[in-house]
Motif scaffolding. Structure first.
Motif, PDB file in Angstrom:
ATOM      1  N   THR A 117       0.761  -1.160  -0.129  1.00 34.69           N
ATOM      2  CA  THR A 117       0.010  -0.028   0.116  1.00 34.69           C
ATOM      3  C   THR A 117       0.965   1.145  -0.010  1.00 34.69           C
ATOM      4  N   LEU A 118       0.248   2.024  -0.871  1.00 32.42           N
ATOM      5  CA  LEU A 118       1.655   3.526  -0.900  1.00 32.42           C
ATOM      6  C   LEU A 118       0.825   4.732  -0.910  1.00 32.42           C
ATOM      7  N   ARG A 119       0.729   5.453   0.052  1.00 34.03           N
ATOM      8  CA  ARG A 119       0.163   6.914  -0.228  1.00 34.03           C
ATOM      9  C   ARG A 119       1.314   7.621  -1.043  1.00 34.03           C
ATOM     10  N   VAL A 120       0.428   8.650  -1.949  1.00 30.97           N
ATOM     11  CA  VAL A 120       1.022   9.632  -2.618  1.00 30.97           C
ATOM     12  C   VAL A 120       0.467  10.642  -2.612  1.00 30.97           C
ATOM     13  N   LEU A 121       1.268  11.663  -2.380  1.00 24.31           N
ATOM     14  CA  LEU A 121       0.557  13.843  -1.493  1.00 24.31           C
ATOM     15  C   LEU A 121       1.955  13.976  -2.713  1.00 24.31           C
ATOM     16  N   PHE A 122       1.145  14.532  -3.346  1.00 18.79           N
ATOM     17  CA  PHE A 122       0.991  15.285  -4.537  1.00 18.79           C
ATOM     18  C   PHE A 122       1.800  14.909  -5.322  1.00 18.79           C
ATOM     19  N   GLY A 123       1.992  14.032  -5.505  1.00 16.55           N
ATOM     20  CA  GLY A 123       3.288  13.080  -5.777  1.00 16.55           C
ATOM     21  C   GLY A 123       4.503  12.815  -5.463  1.00 16.55           C
ATOM     22  N   GLU A 124       4.456  12.442  -4.457  1.00 15.99           N
ATOM     23  CA  GLU A 124       5.480  12.626  -3.703  1.00 15.99           C
ATOM     24  C   GLU A 124       4.936  11.497  -2.405  1.00 15.99           C
ATOM     25  N   CYS A 125       6.070  10.487  -1.558  1.00 18.68           N
ATOM     26  CA  CYS A 125       5.918   9.201  -0.928  1.00 18.68           C
ATOM     27  C   CYS A 125       6.856   8.832  -0.461  1.00 18.68           C
ATOM     28  N   ARG A 126       6.533   8.479   1.180  1.00 28.36           N
ATOM     29  CA  ARG A 126       7.120   8.659   2.394  1.00 28.36           C
ATOM     30  C   ARG A 126       8.468   7.241   1.795  1.00 28.36           C
ATOM     31  N   GLU A 127       8.250   6.497   0.792  1.00 35.23           N
ATOM     32  CA  GLU A 127       9.185   4.903   0.683  1.00 35.23           C
ATOM     33  C   GLU A 127      10.060   5.815  -0.581  1.00 35.23           C
ATOM     34  N   PRO A 128      11.248   5.835  -0.321  1.00 37.16           N
ATOM     35  CA  PRO A 128      12.113   6.693  -1.922  1.00 37.16           C
ATOM     36  C   PRO A 128      12.434   5.428  -2.294  1.00 37.16           C
ATOM     37  N   ALA A 131       9.761   5.984  -4.490  1.00 44.09           N
ATOM     38  CA  ALA A 131       9.338   7.738  -5.708  1.00 44.09           C
ATOM     39  C   ALA A 131       9.208   7.758  -7.096  1.00 44.09           C
ATOM     40  N   ARG A 132       9.654   7.147  -7.959  1.00 41.81           N
ATOM     41  CA  ARG A 132       9.107   7.269  -9.362  1.00 41.81           C
ATOM     42  C   ARG A 132       8.192   6.585  -9.611  1.00 41.81           C
ATOM     43  N   LEU A 133       7.865   5.435  -8.578  1.00 43.47           N
ATOM     44  CA  LEU A 133       6.382   4.918  -8.902  1.00 43.47           C
ATOM     45  C   LEU A 133       5.216   6.370  -8.513  1.00 43.47           C
ATOM     46  N   ALA A 134       5.524   6.608  -7.363  1.00 44.29           N
ATOM     47  CA  ALA A 134       4.796   7.798  -6.616  1.00 44.29           C
ATOM     48  C   ALA A 134       4.793   8.893  -8.034  1.00 44.29           C
ATOM     49  N   ARG A 135       5.545   9.436  -8.881  1.00 45.01           N
ATOM     50  CA  ARG A 135       5.634  10.143  -9.032  1.00 45.01           C
ATOM     51  C   ARG A 135       4.706  10.212 -10.638  1.00 45.01           C
ATOM     52  N   LYS A 136       4.991   8.660 -11.462  1.00 47.80           N
ATOM     53  CA  LYS A 136       4.441   8.578 -12.317  1.00 47.80           C
ATOM     54  C   LYS A 136       2.883   8.398 -12.018  1.00 47.80           C
ATOM     55  N   LEU A 137       2.502   8.127 -10.861  1.00 54.51           N
ATOM     56  CA  LEU A 137       0.790   8.097 -10.604  1.00 54.51           C
ATOM     57  C   LEU A 137      -0.251   9.238 -10.323  1.00 54.51           C
ATOM     58  N   PHE A 138       0.899  10.044  -9.851  1.00 52.78           N
ATOM     59  CA  PHE A 138       0.337  11.385 -10.317  1.00 52.78           C
ATOM     60  C   PHE A 138       0.346  11.906 -10.915  1.00 52.78           C
ATOM     61  N   GLU A 139       1.349  11.544 -12.173  1.00 46.59           N
ATOM     62  CA  GLU A 139       1.459  12.467 -13.537  1.00 46.59           C
ATOM     63  C   GLU A 139      -0.202  11.965 -14.473  1.00 46.59           C
TER      64      GLU A 139
END
Length: 500
Positions: A117-128, A131-139
Motif C-alpha cells: 500500500t502506497l500513499r502518494v501526496l502531490f506525487g511524493e511518498c515516504r518510501e524513497p 518515489a518514481r512510482l509515486a511520481r508516475k501515478l500523480f502524473e
C-alpha cells in the motif's frame, strides 16, 4: 501571480498545518456567487487545490472541482481526473504503461510480500525506493492525496486499487510529508504578500539537465529568468517530473528538444488543456518535427524548397524509376531527425538501396532531396511573425553538415549572428512565408542560399537560443522580447476569461 485557494471540508482539518489566508471551507467555496466573491475568487486564473474528502460523483468535493471549472478556474483534481478515478477501467487505461516499472521494482526487490500500500501526496511518498512510482501515478492521474494498493498475482505485480484519501486520514509522518510536498508543489502557499504583489504571472521553463545538446545553454536560461522577472513573470525551471504541477503555472516554455512520441509533446498538450500559454504548442511540435509533412506543405504553398521525392516502403517500383530526374549526390532523411541525425548523404543508387532498406525498418516514408552544398546555412529566428535573430551556422570542419556525429564526440561548425537588416531580403521573405504556414510560435527557419537561389530546408520548433550565439546582436533584448510575447499572451488569456 495567480491567486490560490485551498479548499477543505472544514477549517479544523487544517489544524496540523501553518495558517494560510488561502484556506476556505467547502461550504464557503460552494456558496460563493459573483456578488460576494473576493477578487481572488472572481479571478479566472485562480488555482484551486481541492482537499475535500467526498470526491465521488455528486459528493461535496466533486462539486468543488465542478464549480471551480465552471468559474473558469484551474483545479486539482479536475473533474476529468475524478471521473477516471471512479471507474477502474479508466484507471487501468491511464496506468497501463506502468507495468514495466512495476516489473523493474520487483526485480530489484523493492516490492515485498504479496501486497503493498502506497500513499502518494502531490506525487511524493515516504518510501524513497518507490518515489518514481509515486511520481508516475500523480502524473497520470493528478490528485493531491492518493492511496495505491499493489498486489502480486502469479509473480506479476499489478495495481489493484487507486483511490483518493482524506486529509484527516494522514498520520503525523504523512502530515509532515504533505506539508513539504504541498510547499514544493505550489510555492504560492508560503509566499509573503509582498512576493505575491511582485509577480503577476508564473512561467515554467521545461528543461532536461542531462541533455547533451539543449536548445538553450545555462547562461541563456538565467537570462530568460531575469528577463521574465523584470516584466513581472516569476520564471521557474521544471523537468518532466513536474508534469503534475503544470496547472499552477500560466505559461510553459519548452527548452528541451521536442519529439512527438515524447514527454515534451504530452506536457505541451496537457499545458494547453489546462489553459496555459505554450511555446512550443502541440500543433507546432506536430507540424515541425516531421520533415515529410514540411516538404509537402512547403511545396504545396509555393515556398522555395529543395527538389525531392517521397519514398514509400510499400512502393514496389525499382528505386531507379522512383528517383528518375534527380542526380547524385542526394540527401536521404528520416521524418523526425534532429541535430543532423537521421540524414544520410547518398552518392550512388547502390548506396540508396542499402540505406533505404535500413531506414525503412523504422519509417514507412523517407524523404530524398537534392544536395545543395553551401559553406553555411542561414538560421532565421521568428517569433509571433517577426524576425528575432539571424545567424549563419557553418558546416563542421571536413564534414557536409553543421553537426558531425561520426566520432565519439559531436562536433559542430562555427557561427556568426547578424542584424536582420543585413540579411538578404529573399532569405527573410522565404523564412517569414514558411513560418506563416505553421503558426505564430517561436521557430528557427533553416535556409540555403546558392547565388540568387534561396530555399527553405526546414522549419524548426524549439530553435536554439543560446547565450553568446543567437543573442550577440540583441543581447538582453532578445530574452525580453520572448518574455514580452509570453506576457502579452497571458494578459490576453486573463482578459478573455474576464469577458466570458
Amino acid at each position: 501571480m495567480c491567486p490560490l485557494r485551498i479548499v477543505v471540508d472544514r477549517q479544523e482539518d487544517w489544524r496540523p498545518y501553518y495558517p494560510s489566508e488561502d484556506l476556505i471551507s467547502a461550504d464557503d467555496f460552494l456558496a460563493l456567487d459573483r456578488r460576494h466573491r473576493s477578487a481572488a475568487d472572481q479571478d479566472r486564473s485562480t488555482h484551486v487545490i481541492n482537499l475535500c474528502g467526498e470526491l465521488d460523483y455528486l459528493g461535496t468535493g466533486y462539486y468543488v472541482s465542478l464549480l471551480a471549472q465552471a468559474r473558469g478556474q484551474r483545479v486539482l483534481p479536475s473533474v476529468e481526473t475524478l471521473n477516471e478515478l471512479s471507474r477502474k477501467t479508466l484507471v487501468d487505461l491511464q496506468l497501463d504503461t506502468l507495468s514495466p516499472l512495476l516489473g523493474e521494482l520487483a526485480r530489484q526487490g523493492l516490492l515485498a510480500g504479496d501486497s503493498v500500500t502506497l500513499r502518494v501526496l502531490f506525487g511524493e511518498c515516504r518510501e524513497p525506493e518507490l518515489a518514481r512510482l509515486a511520481r508516475k501515478l500523480f502524473e497520470r492521474l493528478p490528485c493531491p492525496l492518493l492511496e495505491a494498493r499493489l498486489v502480486r498475482r502469479h509473480d506479476l505485480w499489478r495495481l489493484a486499487r487507486l483511490k483518493p484519501i482524506h486529509l484527516r486520514d494522514l498520520n503525523a509522518d504523512e502530515q509532515d510529508l504533505f506539508a513539504s510536498a504541498l510547499n514544493r508543489h505550489s510555492r504560492k502557499v508560503w509566499r509573503t504578500p509582498k512576493a505575491r504583489r511582485r509577480y503577476r504571472f508564473d512561467l515554467a521553463i521545461l528543461i532536461d539537465p542531462r541533455e547533451a545538446l539543449p536548445p538553450s545553454n545555462r547562461s541563456a536560461l538565467k537570462a530568460f529568468i531575469r528577463a521574465g522577472r523584470k516584466l513581472g513573470i516569476d520564471v521557474s525551471l521544471i523537468t518532466r517530473r513536474d508534469a503534475g504541477r503544470l496547472a499552477e503555472f500560466d505559461g510553459l516554455f519548452i527548452r528541451e528538444t521536442t519529439a512527438l512520441d515524447h514527454h515534451t509533446y504530452r506536457m505541451a498538450r496537457l499545458a494547453e488543456h489546462e489553459g496555459l500559454v505554450v511555446i512550443d504548442s502541440p500543433r507546432d511540435i506536430l507540424r515541425c518535427t516531421n520533415k515529410v509533412y514540411l516538404h509537402a506543405l512547403l511545396r504545396a504553398r509555393g515556398v522555395p524548397a529543395p527538389e525531392g521525392v517521397l519514398l514509400k516502403r510499400r512502393d514496389r517500383r525499382p528505386l531507379a524509376e522512383r528517383v528518375a530526374g534527380l542526380s547524385f549526390p542526394m540527401v536521404l532523411k528520416i521524418p523526425d531527425g534532429a541535430f543532423s541525425r537521421g540524414i544520410v548523404k547518398i552518392g550512388s543508387l547502390e548506396q540508396l538501396e542499402h540505406e533505404t532498406r535500413r531506414l525503412f525498418e523504422d519509417s514507412a516514408l523517407l524523404l530524398l532531396q537534392e544536395w545543395l552544398p553551401t559553406e553555411y546555412d542561414w538560421r532565421i529566428g521568428v517569433l509571433d511573425g517577426q524576425v528575432l535573430f539571424a545567424s549563419r551556422y557553418y558546416m563542421a570542419r571536413g564534414h557536409w553538415q553543421i553537426y558531425d556525429h561520426s566520432g565519439a564526440r559531436v562536433k559542430s561548425g562555427g557561427f556568426t549572428t547578424h542584424d536582420p537588416a543585413e540579411v538578404p531580403p529573399a532569405v527573410i521573405r522565404a523564412a517569414l512565408k514558411a513560418t506563416r504556414l505553421i503558426g505564430d510560435g517561436l521557430y528557427g527557419v533553416d535556409l540555403k542560399q546558392a547565388g540568387e537561389r534561396v530555399v527553405v530546408i526546414e522549419v524548426n520548433d524549439n530553435p536554439n537560443v543560446d547565450a553568446g550565439i543567437e543573442d550577440t546582436v540583441l543581447g538582453r533584448q532578445l530574452y525580453e522580447r520572448i518574455m514580452g510575447v509570453f506576457l502579452s499572451r497571458m494578459e490576453a488569456h486573463v482578459s478573455a476569461r474576464s469577458a466570458e
